[in-house]
Design an enzyme around this catalytic site. Structure first.
Site, PDB file in Angstrom:
ATOM      1  N   LYS A  54      51.192  68.427  32.152  1.00 37.70           N
ATOM      2  CA  LYS A  54      50.621  68.773  30.843  1.00 37.70           C
ATOM      3  C   LYS A  54      50.864  67.631  29.855  1.00 37.70           C
ATOM      4  O   LYS A  54      49.970  67.251  29.101  1.00 37.70           O
ATOM      5  CB  LYS A  54      51.223  70.094  30.337  1.00 37.70           C
ATOM      6  CG  LYS A  54      50.726  71.292  31.138  1.00 37.70           C
ATOM      7  CD  LYS A  54      51.572  72.542  30.933  1.00 37.70           C
ATOM      8  CE  LYS A  54      51.145  73.652  31.885  1.00 37.70           C
ATOM      9  NZ  LYS A  54      52.048  74.807  31.913  1.00 37.70           N
ATOM     10  N   GLN A  98      57.478  76.764  28.873  1.00 35.79           N
ATOM     11  CA  GLN A  98      57.148  76.880  30.297  1.00 35.79           C
ATOM     12  C   GLN A  98      57.787  78.133  30.896  1.00 35.79           C
ATOM     13  O   GLN A  98      58.984  78.353  30.764  1.00 35.79           O
ATOM     14  CB  GLN A  98      57.611  75.614  31.052  1.00 35.79           C
ATOM     15  CG  GLN A  98      57.219  75.595  32.513  1.00 35.79           C
ATOM     16  CD  GLN A  98      55.705  75.604  32.752  1.00 35.79           C
ATOM     17  OE1 GLN A  98      54.957  74.894  32.105  1.00 35.79           O
ATOM     18  NE2 GLN A  98      55.246  76.419  33.693  1.00 35.79           N
ATOM     19  N   ASP A 121      48.952  78.728  23.974  1.00 35.98           N
ATOM     20  CA  ASP A 121      48.954  79.210  25.354  1.00 35.98           C
ATOM     21  C   ASP A 121      48.780  80.733  25.401  1.00 35.98           C
ATOM     22  O   ASP A 121      48.890  81.350  26.462  1.00 35.98           O
ATOM     23  CB  ASP A 121      50.279  78.800  26.016  1.00 35.98           C
ATOM     24  CG  ASP A 121      50.198  78.799  27.532  1.00 35.98           C
ATOM     25  OD1 ASP A 121      49.083  78.670  28.072  1.00 35.98           O
ATOM     26  OD2 ASP A 121      51.252  78.941  28.179  1.00 35.98           O
TER      27      ASP A 121
END
Ligand code: NAP
Length: 284
Positions: A54, A98, A121
């Site tokens: 990413k 994450q 996200d």
């Protein structure tokens, strides 16, 4: 089926990134360089690889990637403090924590701490709720990627029966909502679903989000179905038995090179969109 359409996620992703690169140039000229902060807690090698991918993808299109590595002993409170600092930092436009975090951390509390403006996200309950209601700005990235691929290839959603296998908060549930908002008739399946093969057999669109290699079998698939395989299992294997399902499908995503690359592009796209909002605000 003859002439099966291979839904080329790498191509879709590369076109999105080309467009984003231009947007990043424009923003940078205005003094705003889109920045994604990624937080990795612990030393899980797969998570470290995802975070690195990413970060590299950000840099390739001229964005800034700020990586925060925290030790595996980090407490919920320590993580929340880091997230609050990132929320307050006006140079950060998106925050990605994450998943999964080590067991001692309350992951839900950590997700909820991310401010909605920076939730690129789609992990907060507010973000999820907005997506479910049909006005979410930053949906969870893998569901967004699935819809992006369907739209790129102009495949119809309205009126189709979509069967989603999986109901996780980041994938199965939001993609079900997004398909429903696009007027599909949606069936969401999970580990307690009975007669799964018979249900899948009714699908015009199959979304596999199970986390089990080669799970969806060829004889579960109706002739002509569109198959989106979100799975990514050890050995670069999807959740769909590709060769057997290919023989039945009218369109299918490969693994790798399907949903995965588009997911990263959606993360970049949503971070750039968050930076653009700041740019509009500062012009007022
Ligand atoms: P997850 O949180 O483990 O959820 C898996 C879902 O599958 C659960 O809802 C589970 O049901 C359901 N399930 C498990 N066994 C089943 C069975 N035998 N029959 C029917 N349903 C079953 O996984 P996830 O995070 O959603 O990820 C799913 C897959 O997508 C994984 O392969 C992951 O690596 C991949 N993924 C890919 C990307 C990408 O960028 N391409 C991003 C995220 C995830 P219950 O709810 O009943 O337990």
């Amino acid at each position: 089926m003859e002439n099966v359409l291979i839904l080329d996620g790498s191509k879709v992703a590369s076109e999105i990134k080309d467009q984003l690169q231009k947007k990043v140039e424009v923003l940078t000229e205005k003094g705003i360089v889109p920045c994604l902060a990624t937080i990795l807690v612990g030393d899980d090698p797969s998570s470290a690889t995802y975070v690195k991918m990413k970060g590299n993808a950000c840099k390739r299109i001229g964005m800034i990637s700020k990586r925060i590595d925290l030790p595996k002993e980090t407490t919920t409170e320590e993580l929340l403090n880091v997230i609050h600092e990132l929320n307050d930092d006006e140079n950060i436009h998106g925050i990605l924590l994450q998943h999964p975090v080590p067991a001692q951390i309350d992951e839900r509390a950590a997700f909820e701490a991310i401010s909605i403006e920076k939730d690129v996200d789609g992990v907060t309950s507010l973000g999820f709720g907005q997506t479910a209601l049909g006005f979410g700005e930053y949906p969870s990235c893998t569901p967004a990627a699935i819809i992006e691929i369907i739209d790129y290839y102009n495949l119809p959603i309205e009126g189709k029966h979509a069967v989603v296998i999986g109901r996780s908060p980041i994938l199965g549930k939001p993609v079900s909502m997004m398909l429903l908002n696009r007027n599909a008739t949606v069936t969401t399946c999970h580990s307690r679903t009975q007669n799964l093969p018979q249900i899948v057999k009714q699908a015009d669109i199959i979304v596999a989000a199970v986390g089990k290699a080669n799970f969806v079998q060829g004889d579960w698939v109706k002739e002509g179905a569109v198959i989106l395989d979100a799975g990514y299992n050890e050995g670069n294997v999807g959740d769909v038995d590709y060769d057997a399902c290919f023989a039945k499908a009218s369109a299918i995503t490969p693994v790798p090179g399907g949903v995965g690359p588009v997911t990263i592009s959606m993360l970049l796209k949503q971070t750039v969109a968050a930076a653009e909002k700041i740019s509009v605000k500062t012009q007022l």
